[in-house]
Design a protein around this motif. Sequence first.
Motif, short mmCIF file in Angstrom:
data_model
loop_
_atom_site.label_atom_id
_atom_site.label_comp_id
_atom_site.label_asym_id
_atom_site.label_seq_id
_atom_site.Cartn_x
_atom_site.Cartn_y
_atom_site.Cartn_z
N ASN A 76 0.81 -1.21 0.00
CA ASN A 76 0.00 0.00 0.00
C ASN A 76 0.84 1.26 0.00
O ASN A 76 0.30 2.36 0.06
N ALA A 77 2.15 1.13 -0.05
CA ALA A 77 3.04 2.28 0.01
C ALA A 77 3.04 3.05 -1.31
O ALA A 77 2.84 2.47 -2.38
N THR A 78 3.29 4.33 -1.21
CA THR A 78 3.44 5.17 -2.39
C THR A 78 4.74 4.79 -3.09
O THR A 78 5.76 4.64 -2.42
N PRO A 79 4.74 4.66 -4.42
CA PRO A 79 5.99 4.32 -5.12
C PRO A 79 7.05 5.40 -4.89
O PRO A 79 6.72 6.58 -4.82
N LYS A 80 8.28 5.01 -4.76
CA LYS A 80 9.38 5.95 -4.53
C LYS A 80 9.60 6.86 -5.73
O LYS A 80 9.92 8.02 -5.59
N LEU A 81 9.41 6.30 -6.92
CA LEU A 81 9.61 7.07 -8.15
C LEU A 81 8.47 6.77 -9.11
O LEU A 81 8.19 5.61 -9.40
N SER A 82 7.86 7.83 -9.61
CA SER A 82 6.81 7.69 -10.62
C SER A 82 6.90 8.89 -11.55
O SER A 82 7.77 9.75 -11.38
N THR A 83 6.04 8.93 -12.55
CA THR A 83 6.01 10.06 -13.46
C THR A 83 4.59 10.60 -13.53
O THR A 83 3.62 9.91 -13.20
N THR A 84 4.47 11.83 -13.98
CA THR A 84 3.15 12.42 -14.14
C THR A 84 2.52 11.93 -15.45
O THR A 84 3.25 11.52 -16.37
N PRO A 85 1.20 11.96 -15.56
CA PRO A 85 0.52 11.42 -16.75
C PRO A 85 0.91 12.11 -18.06
O PRO A 85 0.91 11.47 -19.11
N GLU A 86 1.25 13.38 -18.02
CA GLU A 86 1.56 14.09 -19.26
C GLU A 86 3.01 13.90 -19.72
O GLU A 86 3.41 14.44 -20.74
N SER A 87 3.78 13.11 -19.02
CA SER A 87 5.18 12.89 -19.37
C SER A 87 5.32 12.14 -20.69
O SER A 87 4.50 11.29 -21.03
N THR A 88 6.38 12.48 -21.43
CA THR A 88 6.72 11.81 -22.68
C THR A 88 8.15 11.30 -22.58
O THR A 88 8.82 11.51 -21.56
N GLU A 89 8.63 10.67 -23.63
CA GLU A 89 9.99 10.11 -23.60
C GLU A 89 11.05 11.17 -23.37
O GLU A 89 12.01 10.96 -22.63
N PHE A 90 10.87 12.34 -23.98
CA PHE A 90 11.90 13.39 -23.92
C PHE A 90 11.53 14.55 -23.00
O PHE A 90 12.29 15.50 -22.86
N SER A 91 10.37 14.52 -22.41
CA SER A 91 9.93 15.55 -21.47
C SER A 91 9.15 14.87 -20.36
O SER A 91 7.98 14.54 -20.51
N THR A 92 9.82 14.68 -19.24
CA THR A 92 9.24 13.88 -18.16
C THR A 92 9.31 14.64 -16.84
O THR A 92 10.32 15.26 -16.53
N THR A 93 8.23 14.55 -16.09
CA THR A 93 8.24 15.04 -14.71
C THR A 93 8.23 13.82 -13.81
O THR A 93 7.28 13.05 -13.79
N PHE A 94 9.35 13.62 -13.13
CA PHE A 94 9.50 12.52 -12.19
C PHE A 94 8.97 12.98 -10.83
O PHE A 94 9.20 14.12 -10.43
N VAL A 95 8.29 12.10 -10.15
CA VAL A 95 7.77 12.38 -8.81
C VAL A 95 8.51 11.45 -7.85
O VAL A 95 8.38 10.24 -7.93
N LEU A 96 9.31 12.04 -6.96
CA LEU A 96 10.09 11.27 -5.99
C LEU A 96 9.45 11.44 -4.62
O LEU A 96 9.40 12.56 -4.09
N SER A 97 8.98 10.35 -4.06
CA SER A 97 8.35 10.38 -2.74
C SER A 97 9.41 10.33 -1.64
O SER A 97 10.45 9.70 -1.81
#
Length: 116
Positions: free
Chosen positions: A12-33
């Motif tokens: 049930n833990a939040t993933p340590k690293l994920s990306t936002t839905p609008e991310s693409t291969e060359f433009s990504t927003t990483f979300v680090l918990s």
Amino acid sequence: MSHDPTVDFEANATPKLSTTPESTEFSTTFVLSEEDHTIGNSLRYMLNQNPNVILCGYSVPHPLVSVLHLHVQTKNISAWDALKQALRDIQALCGHIESTFDAAESEYYEQGGTGH
């Protein structure tokens, strides 16, 4: 209340690293918990050293929420590959700092340093 070893809290833990839905291969927003400015600024610095990184920045959306957003725009390589290289570069830098410190510390004690 005792801890039930059969309960999988990690599921049930939040993933340590994920990306936002609008991310693409060359433009990504990483979300680090559970991260803050310490890793954010280090990654931003290392990513901006990469000539294939067009833009890199990070934000901590709210000081009471332990999450960091790292935005990376690249050319010629994916944002994921740029992030992995930056992490390897940070690891190598930390290894260099550690070995340099250890050598200086050994030299200090060999020359009669007392630590006081």
